[in-house]
Design a protein around this motif. Structure first.
Motif, PDB file in Angstrom:
ATOM      1  N   SER A   1       0.835  -1.205   0.000  1.00  0.00           N
ATOM      2  CA  SER A   1       0.000   0.000   0.000  1.00  0.00           C
ATOM      3  C   SER A   1       0.867   1.251   0.000  1.00  0.00           C
ATOM      4  O   SER A   1       2.016   1.224   0.464  1.00  0.00           O
ATOM      5  N   PHE A   2       0.288   2.343  -0.500  1.00  0.00           N
ATOM      6  CA  PHE A   2       0.933   3.652  -0.525  1.00  0.00           C
ATOM      7  C   PHE A   2       2.278   3.595  -1.265  1.00  0.00           C
ATOM      8  O   PHE A   2       3.293   4.103  -0.780  1.00  0.00           O
TER       9      PHE A   2
ATOM     10  N   PRO B 278      -6.745   2.022  -0.058  1.00  0.00           N
ATOM     11  CA  PRO B 278      -5.542   2.837  -0.247  1.00  0.00           C
ATOM     12  C   PRO B 278      -4.974   2.644  -1.654  1.00  0.00           C
ATOM     13  O   PRO B 278      -5.239   1.626  -2.299  1.00  0.00           O
TER      14      PRO B 278
END
Length: 592
Positions: free
Chosen positions: A239-240, A528
């Protein structure tokens, strides 16, 4: 005690010690007064000597022993008179005082040797014997080394290993699923996963942030040298992250695993090549860049030429491309060229293969008469062909030309020794198209999968539904020596964009709900930005070990017909089992 040492451990410093060893009899040589036995286990081989003054009981046992008997011996380590520098234990031998047969062996169906020319089907039928060969045992050990290196890297990089279901829901846009009928839910089916794709994205929505697993995956598709029905996949998601973040992690992993498996270093930054460049230069989205012989585009110069097969193609949306077989003008006879033409016709649907031989005296070709001197000079300049070379030309739809010349390039590279087989070359291929047109289904299909995010600069074109085949994605494949060993993308995390992708693929609201309802629902609750990649572990190992077949790095593989010759799977099942699952077979009736 079966052994004090393994059979690859004893060295000169052990001379004088009394040891106990156990293993398989690799060879037995009776030289009259002395008998020599090469005793083998997974760690190596030790030479055993039966002394001249052996007891009659020991001699009786020795006389009955043959290859692959499992024995236990005790004796003294002595300096070897005739040393063997090809063996780790070649400085010593063990003079035995006691021997015990732990198990006998019947005559083997083939010799346990890397040098023996054994039919592959026979090797697969007796895979447990084939594994005893040093080469196969080495491959299995390298497989273990690879797994350990992967897990260490992922743990050190703060990934969490999470396992996902093997019995799941059948979803479209991939290969054919393996279906599993449900006894408890009559008429319903599970599917074996082609990939943990949906689950790993759900784990990102769940906040895991860095996930991995080494997962079994299943695809019911036609097999070839680098493909199996079930395979091992290193799956990872983050994620991110941006595309560059994922690629940085993967490069680090590749270098660690490569060194652990091969003992070599890949101390360079992996080149990034856009998909369209890979196709136009190499005719493949997984190019082997260890050698040249690149495709050359002749399309524009062929539009006004006198050879109708070329000009017609160039003026109707097709392409005309060429490759050069270096130094083959005298070696490529009409028969050889005819075989190459048959190859591209048979496997890629090409209409023909044109050729031009370049000699010191000029060009030699059946199509030379259709070109002016200036046009022929332009062909030579564009292709870079020189005296002694052969130019091979295809004119057709881009898919046919790229497929045919790309495969022909690899064929020439292997057969002409153009590839440096001692080298390894990692490569990124990036920015794949989102969609590809299926002529059979007359609709667009996702080239990777329908969860791949679209490049920001192409978003307007995508939302307008314009030039769908030109819409690019934030995607990346990792290539090693011409094999796609892994692929991934930054995913769509905006449910509105995801809905448009489904619509462009021709899915109705009802189909979206039926196939992906649980997945789309999850995106309502804060997904996300995320992305990842999946490696085909078996293919990756095959490429690193330079094996010709993926079957040589899998402990128990199936044949190209999807059959396990060892267990004779797939097989018949009792009628009672089918009735319990509310199934009947129509196969016999359909084939009568």
């Amino acid at each position: 005690m079966y052994r004090t040492h393994k059979l690859g451990e004893l060295r000169a410093e052990n001379i004088g010690e009394v040891v106990t060893l156990s293993g398989w009899v690799a060879t037995k040589r009776d030289l009259g007064g002395l008998t020599f036995i090469d005793l083998r286990d997974r760690e190596g081989v030790t030479q055993i000597v039966v002394p001249q003054d052996a007891t009659e009981e020991m001699k009786e046992i020795i006389s009955k022993i043959r290859s692959e008997y499992v024995i236990k011996v005790t004796g003294e380590v002595k300096e070897r008179f005739s040393k063997n520098d090809k063996m780790a234990t070649g400085d010593i031998e063990v003079f035995i005082t006691n021997i015990e047969v732990l198990n006998s062996a019947e005559v083997l169906p083939f010799e346990i040797s890397d040098d023996a020319n054994v039919n592959e089907n026979l090797r697969l039928k007796y895979r447990y014997l084939d594994i005893r060969r040093p080469a196969m045992m080495n491959n299995i050990r390298k497989r273990h080394d690879m797994m350990m290196a992967i897990r260490r890297f992922m743990d050190e990089s703060e990934f969490i290993e999470v396992d996902t279901p093997l019995l799941t829901k059948s979803t479209p846009e991939g290969a054919r699923d393996f279906l599993v009928p449900s006894r408890m839910n009559k008429g319903k089916f599970h599917a074996l996963p082609q990939s943990p794709q949906l689950f790993k994205q759900l784990l990102m929505i769940g906040g895991v942030e860095k996930y991995f697993q080494i997962a079994k995956c299943f695809r019911d598709e036609d097999l070839r040298a680098d493909r199996q029905l079930e395979f091992l996949q290193l799956d990872m998601e983050m994620s991110f992250v941006t595309m560059d973040d994922v690629m940085e992690y993967v490069e680090g992993l590749c270098k660690k695993v490569f060194t652990r498996v091969t003992g070599e270093e890949a101390d360079y930054s992996f080149e990034k090549m856009p998909y369209h460049e890979a196709m136009s230069r190499f005719g493949s989205d997984k190019p082997d860049v260890r050698f040249g012989v690149e495709l050359k585009d002749l399309t524009s110069m062929m539009k006004d030429c006198g050879f109708k097969a070329f000009s017609g193609t160039a003026n109707s949306g097709g392409i005309v491309n060429a490759i050069v077989a270096p130094g083959q003008a005298t070696n490529f006879s009409r028969k050889v060229l005819g075989d190459l033409e048959t190859y591209v016709k048979t496997y890629f649907g090409a209409k023909g293969l044109a050729w031009i031989k370049v000699t010191e005296e000029g060009v030699n070709s059946p199509i030379a008469k259709f070109f002016s001197e200036e046009e022929m000079a332009q062909i030579l300049e564009t292709t870079g062909a020189k005296a002694g070379d052969v130019i091979l030309i295809l004119a057709d739809k881009a898919k046919v030309v790229y497929g045919g010349l790309g495969a022909l390039r690899l064929k020439l590279g292997n057969e002409l020794g153009l590839i440096n087989k001692d080298s390894h070359k990692f490569l990124w291929v990036v920015d794949f198209p989102m969609f590809e047109w299926s002529e059979d289904e007359e609709r667009y299909k996702a080239q990777h999968h329908p969860f791949t995010s679209i490049k920001e600069e192409d978003m307007e074109m995508f939302l307008a539904g314009d030039q769908m085949d030109k819409v690019r994605t934030n995607s990346y494949d990792i290539i090693l020596n011409g094999f796609e060993i892994g692929g991934g993308s930054i995913r769509i995390h905006d449910r509105k964009v995801q809905k448009v992708v489904f619509e462009q693929l021709g899915l109705t609201e009802a189909e979206i709900k039926e196939k992906f309802g649980f997945f789309v629902e999850a995106f309502k609750y804060g997904a996300p930005p995320h992305g990842g990649l999946a490696f085909g572990v078996d293919r990756w190992l095959m490429a690193m070990l330079k094996q010709d077949s993926i079957r040589d790095v899998i402990p128990f593989p199936v044949t190209n017909k999807g059959q396990c010759l060892l267990t004779e799977a797939p097989g018949n099942v009792d009628i009672e089992q089918l009735e319990e699952l509310s199934l009947t077979s129509t196969y016999e009736e359909a084939t009568k």
